[in-house]
Write a protein that holds these residues in place. Sequence first.
Motif, mmCIF file in Angstrom:
data_model
loop_
_atom_site.group_PDB
_atom_site.id
_atom_site.type_symbol
_atom_site.label_atom_id
_atom_site.label_comp_id
_atom_site.label_asym_id
_atom_site.label_seq_id
_atom_site.Cartn_x
_atom_site.Cartn_y
_atom_site.Cartn_z
ATOM 1 N N VAL A 96 0.709 -1.222 -0.025
ATOM 2 C CA VAL A 96 0.696 -0.520 0.127
ATOM 3 C C VAL A 96 0.737 1.844 0.117
ATOM 4 C CG1 VAL A 96 -1.131 1.389 1.041
ATOM 5 C CG2 VAL A 96 -1.469 -1.277 1.257
ATOM 6 N N LEU A 97 1.886 1.185 0.946
ATOM 7 C CA LEU A 97 2.724 2.492 0.783
ATOM 8 C C LEU A 97 3.304 2.835 -0.626
ATOM 9 C CD1 LEU A 97 4.636 2.230 4.790
ATOM 10 C CD2 LEU A 97 3.054 3.633 3.917
ATOM 11 N N GLY A 98 3.498 1.545 -0.900
ATOM 12 C CA GLY A 98 5.051 1.537 -2.527
ATOM 13 C C GLY A 98 4.059 1.763 -3.538
ATOM 14 N N LEU A 99 2.734 1.904 -3.391
ATOM 15 C CA LEU A 99 1.324 2.565 -4.389
ATOM 16 C C LEU A 99 1.150 3.645 -4.280
ATOM 17 C CD1 LEU A 99 -0.961 -0.686 -4.849
ATOM 18 C CD2 LEU A 99 0.694 -0.323 -6.286
ATOM 19 N N LEU A 100 0.656 4.146 -3.220
ATOM 20 C CA LEU A 100 0.495 5.197 -2.461
ATOM 21 C C LEU A 100 1.531 6.152 -2.782
ATOM 22 C CD1 LEU A 100 -3.334 4.736 -1.026
ATOM 23 C CD2 LEU A 100 -2.403 4.485 -3.532
ATOM 24 N N ASP A 101 1.871 5.627 -1.948
ATOM 25 C CA ASP A 101 2.849 7.333 -1.146
ATOM 26 C C ASP A 101 3.917 7.196 -1.874
ATOM 27 O OD1 ASP A 101 4.676 8.906 0.491
ATOM 28 O OD2 ASP A 101 4.427 7.908 2.819
ATOM 29 N N ALA B 127 10.748 -0.256 -0.187
ATOM 30 C CA ALA B 127 10.078 -1.027 0.653
ATOM 31 C C ALA B 127 10.486 -2.039 -0.683
ATOM 32 C CB ALA B 127 9.648 -0.984 1.778
ATOM 33 N N ILE B 128 10.250 -1.272 -1.829
ATOM 34 C CA ILE B 128 9.548 -2.563 -3.066
ATOM 35 C C ILE B 128 10.567 -1.911 -4.158
ATOM 36 C CG2 ILE B 128 8.295 -3.338 -4.737
ATOM 37 C CD1 ILE B 128 5.931 -2.734 -2.739
ATOM 38 N N LEU B 129 11.104 -2.977 -4.667
ATOM 39 C CA LEU B 129 12.644 -2.685 -6.115
ATOM 40 C C LEU B 129 11.594 -1.428 -7.065
ATOM 41 C CD1 LEU B 129 15.403 -2.759 -6.881
ATOM 42 C CD2 LEU B 129 14.411 -4.791 -8.246
ATOM 43 N N PRO B 130 11.960 -0.053 -7.245
ATOM 44 C CA PRO B 130 10.725 0.593 -7.991
ATOM 45 C C PRO B 130 10.949 -0.535 -9.838
ATOM 46 C CG PRO B 130 12.916 2.019 -7.220
ATOM 47 C CD PRO B 130 12.772 0.344 -6.817
ATOM 48 N N GLN B 131 11.257 -1.365 -10.394
ATOM 49 C CA GLN B 131 11.566 -2.020 -11.268
ATOM 50 C C GLN B 131 10.161 -2.818 -11.012
ATOM 51 O OE1 GLN B 131 14.607 -3.571 -12.695
ATOM 52 N NE2 GLN B 131 13.684 -4.651 -14.287
ATOM 53 N N THR B 132 9.794 -3.434 -9.452
ATOM 54 C CA THR B 132 9.059 -4.430 -9.919
ATOM 55 C C THR B 132 7.213 -3.746 -9.271
ATOM 56 O OG1 THR B 132 10.654 -5.944 -8.777
ATOM 57 C CG2 THR B 132 8.299 -6.123 -7.853
ATOM 58 N N LEU B 133 7.412 -3.048 -8.807
ATOM 59 C CA LEU B 133 6.539 -1.806 -8.243
ATOM 60 C C LEU B 133 5.752 -0.866 -10.028
ATOM 61 C CD1 LEU B 133 4.379 -0.507 -5.803
ATOM 62 C CD2 LEU B 133 5.954 1.016 -5.863
#
Length: 330
Positions: free
Chosen positions: A196-201, A210-216
């Motif tokens: 959620v933080l990766g998708l919205l923040d 916390a999640i590799l940008p390429q993966t996100l």
Amino acid sequence: MSGDLDAFQKRLEGHFASLAAIRAERGLPVFAFEHGLNTDELSDVSKLLKAALQTRYRLATHWLVWVIYATEQGYDYDGDEYWHTFERRMPFWDRSWRPALRNWFGKFRKSYGGVLPVGRWANFFSIIAWPITHALLPKDLQWQLARALYGLRYQLVSRLDQSASDVGRYVARMARGGSSRFDNFLEQEELVGRIVLGLLDHRTAGEDSAILPQTLERIVGDLEETRNARQWLHDTRKAVEVARMRGVARNLGGGAAADASSTSKHDERRLSIRPLLLLRRTAPDEWTPTIELPSLQPVADLSPVKRRSKGTPDRRRRGTPFSDNMMLVC
């Protein structure tokens, strides 16, 4: 053929070792889905593994490549039958090798700080829980999470500064109308919060996220292929952006606690306790009217007396926190 798999194994070992070193400094886990391989490379991996299985081949030599392949099958998982699809795509796979796959995921966890599947579902499906968890957000859950975030978009604004566990716990408690597998997914509160933080923040979009940008970027791209999910995510992000610009998070009680002795500061604070009448999309062609009763935390923050009178039990310790908004479905 084996030489090509050797190259992939070596490349992946170096990639995850570097990623693990970065994450270890921040106490963050690593996901096998963060492998960094593109579509063509994943196709090559699949072909190489199929060819290798037709020879006298020792699978453990390329254990990390197998972990990535299994995780990719987890990403495509539709909630029906993992092994049926896996074995159909890898026809020379022997089902007796399934426990070995679980051991390799355990090795990944030990070697690179990989995430550990948790929850009742993970305990019951002790093998497939690994690749599905390491897939972060399988495709069949993407639209459900987008819909849940859309319904909670205004409440989430004041929680994006909280820990991943707190955010995930809130979403798990408030999300409605998902499948049983989505409910199982929500049990992994830490994982849900990070997604959620990766998708919205947008603050998590850097190289040390916390999640590799390429993966996100891949997850978001797949999510946006579904029209409703794309619109839900767009509207939720827009609500977050607007709220941040207006400082709503601080006004809703997300900032520092109030100082009871600073009357002037209290007078300047604007309370936001007006109920909201909203329409929540509960299906592609269905809307449900809801009334949101906002948090009373800003009122409680104005005075320690209002938060807890002398001799009065602390309501928050009895399971009725001031900080949670209430929602009535009409």
